[in-house]
Scaffold this motif. Structure first.
Motif, mmCIF file in Angstrom:
data_model
loop_
_atom_site.group_PDB
_atom_site.id
_atom_site.type_symbol
_atom_site.label_atom_id
_atom_site.label_comp_id
_atom_site.label_asym_id
_atom_site.label_seq_id
_atom_site.Cartn_x
_atom_site.Cartn_y
_atom_site.Cartn_z
ATOM 1 N N ALA A 13 31.052 50.373 -19.805
ATOM 2 C CA ALA A 13 29.908 49.984 -18.968
ATOM 3 C C ALA A 13 29.953 50.636 -17.597
ATOM 4 O O ALA A 13 28.944 50.635 -16.877
ATOM 5 C CB ALA A 13 29.857 48.460 -18.823
ATOM 6 N N ILE B 38 28.094 54.791 -18.313
ATOM 7 C CA ILE B 38 26.979 54.719 -19.261
ATOM 8 C C ILE B 38 26.594 56.130 -19.713
ATOM 9 O O ILE B 38 26.417 57.025 -18.891
ATOM 10 C CB ILE B 38 25.764 54.030 -18.619
ATOM 11 C CG1 ILE B 38 26.123 52.605 -18.182
ATOM 12 C CG2 ILE B 38 24.585 54.006 -19.569
ATOM 13 C CD1 ILE B 38 26.422 51.672 -19.304
ATOM 14 N N ARG C 246 21.465 54.935 -24.574
ATOM 15 C CA ARG C 246 22.818 54.385 -24.516
ATOM 16 C C ARG C 246 23.462 54.266 -25.893
ATOM 17 O O ARG C 246 24.678 54.196 -26.002
ATOM 18 C CB ARG C 246 22.776 53.013 -23.840
ATOM 19 C CG ARG C 246 22.227 53.083 -22.441
ATOM 20 C CD ARG C 246 22.164 51.744 -21.773
ATOM 21 N NE ARG C 246 21.662 51.922 -20.408
ATOM 22 C CZ ARG C 246 21.986 51.150 -19.385
ATOM 23 N NH1 ARG C 246 22.791 50.120 -19.562
ATOM 24 N NH2 ARG C 246 21.513 51.404 -18.189
ATOM 25 N N LEU D 185 24.364 47.165 -24.669
ATOM 26 C CA LEU D 185 24.935 47.761 -23.468
ATOM 27 C C LEU D 185 24.044 47.537 -22.245
ATOM 28 O O LEU D 185 23.723 48.458 -21.498
ATOM 29 C CB LEU D 185 25.194 49.259 -23.682
ATOM 30 C CG LEU D 185 26.202 49.920 -22.728
ATOM 31 C CD1 LEU D 185 27.555 49.234 -22.829
ATOM 32 C CD2 LEU D 185 26.340 51.399 -23.035
#
Length: 325
Positions: free
Chosen positions: A262, A265, A270, A214
């Motif tokens: 995305a 977040i 994450r 991520l």
């Protein structure tokens, strides 16, 4: 809608690494984690909102003048994933390789042709006369990728970004292409950023590996350690998904849930919404990077809690206790 601020997508956030001359750094991770965007950022093919690029110890400022741009383009080249779309169908193999050489080495045509022939030979297209006059539709997929590689190395760059360079090729010819990259690093001193989700090829090619999730690098270190004894829970799950012949009893580490959006977040780590060993601190605090004795740099709260010794033991023994307990 009019008047609304555009949503911000942090495709790559806080990523930092260095590649030494002659080193191959593997960048691994699932689709959509930001690997290719990282490669594009290294080449300055996407607009960066922050950060810098340094080549041979010097900051690169491409907005300064055309001379700086040309110098950077010569120093940093790329091999794209799809050779069928990377080449101009109106150019022969020789013309495709000659085009960047003519831009960066203006002058005598004989010298340019000599560089192009040398690049084609280094890419494994010998004798050159057999392939030089062929158009892309007259070449196989492996031959096309070799032409794309020859085009990239024709200007003898310092840095080569290889973005999934063998993913569209038959398994039977992948080893030959990977051997080329090894020779470029060893014989030409190129620093290579090898982007792939195929971890078996990284074991063969790379000295160091970075695992991305991520938009962030969650584990970085020597290829042998990261690929055989991963420490971060995501890296462990990623490595456990690689098929290994003759190891039917190996436990898989399935992850629950989906990769977060995305544009939204999660707070803290994450990976915590999918992590099998997440702790309360993981949802609130972004984990710091911790260097282990094995040379692995890991961004995980397990490294900074009372379980840190257990994490080190898992790295040393390869038992994957963090993800299986």
């Amino acid at each position: 809608m009019l008047g609304r601020q555009p949503a911000l997508v942090r495709a790559v956030d806080g990523v930092s690494f260095r590649i030494a001359p002659g080193e191959v750094l593997g960048l691994a991770g699932e689709s959509g984690c930001g690997k290719s965007t990282t490669g594009m950022a290294v080449l300055d093919l996407v607009t960066r909102t922050a950060g810098s690029i340094r080549v041979a110890g010097r900051d690169v400022d491409l907005k300064r003048d055309r001379t700086a741009q040309l110098a950077f383009r010569r120093d940093v080249q790329i091999v794209f994933q799809n050779p069928f779309e990377a080449l101009n169908p109106r150019f022969t193999a020789l013309e495709s390789v000659l085009e960047p050489i003519a831009v960066h080495f203006p002058g005598r045509r004989e010298e340019q042709l000599a560089r192009a022939h040398r690049a084609l030979e280094r890419a494994g297209l010998a004798p050159v006369e057999t392939y030089a006059s062929r158009y892309p539709h007259e070449l196989s997929g492996g031959q096309l990728q070799r032409v794309a590689i020859a085009r990239a190395i024709g200007v003898e760059p310092r840095i080569l970004v290889a973005d999934e360079p063998v993913s569209m090729l038959d398994v039977s010819i992948r080893a030959g292409i990977l051997a080329l990259f090894r020779s470029f690093a060893r014989d030409m001193g190129m620093a290579i950023l090898y982007i792939s989700h195929d971890l078996s090829t990284m074991r063969y090619l790379c000295q160091n590996v970075a695992v991305m999730y991520l938009g962030r690098i969650v584990e970085y270190g020597p290829a042998g350690a990261v690929l055989s004894r991963p420490v971060h829970p995501y890296a462990q799950a990623l490595m456990a998904s690689v098929p290994v012949r003759g190891r039917r009893g190996r436990k898989r580490l399935p992850l629950s849930g989906q990769v977060p959006n995305a544009m939204a977040i999660p707070a803290g780590c994450r990976f915590h919404p999918r992590c099998p060993v997440a702790m309360p601190i993981c949802s609130a605090v972004d984990p710091p990077k911790v260097m282990l004795a094995s040379g692995q740099e890991v961004a995980c709260h397990l490294m900074t809690t009372t379980n840190s010794q257990e994490a080190q033991d898992a790295s040393d023994t390869g038992t994957n206790r963090l993800a299986l307990r």
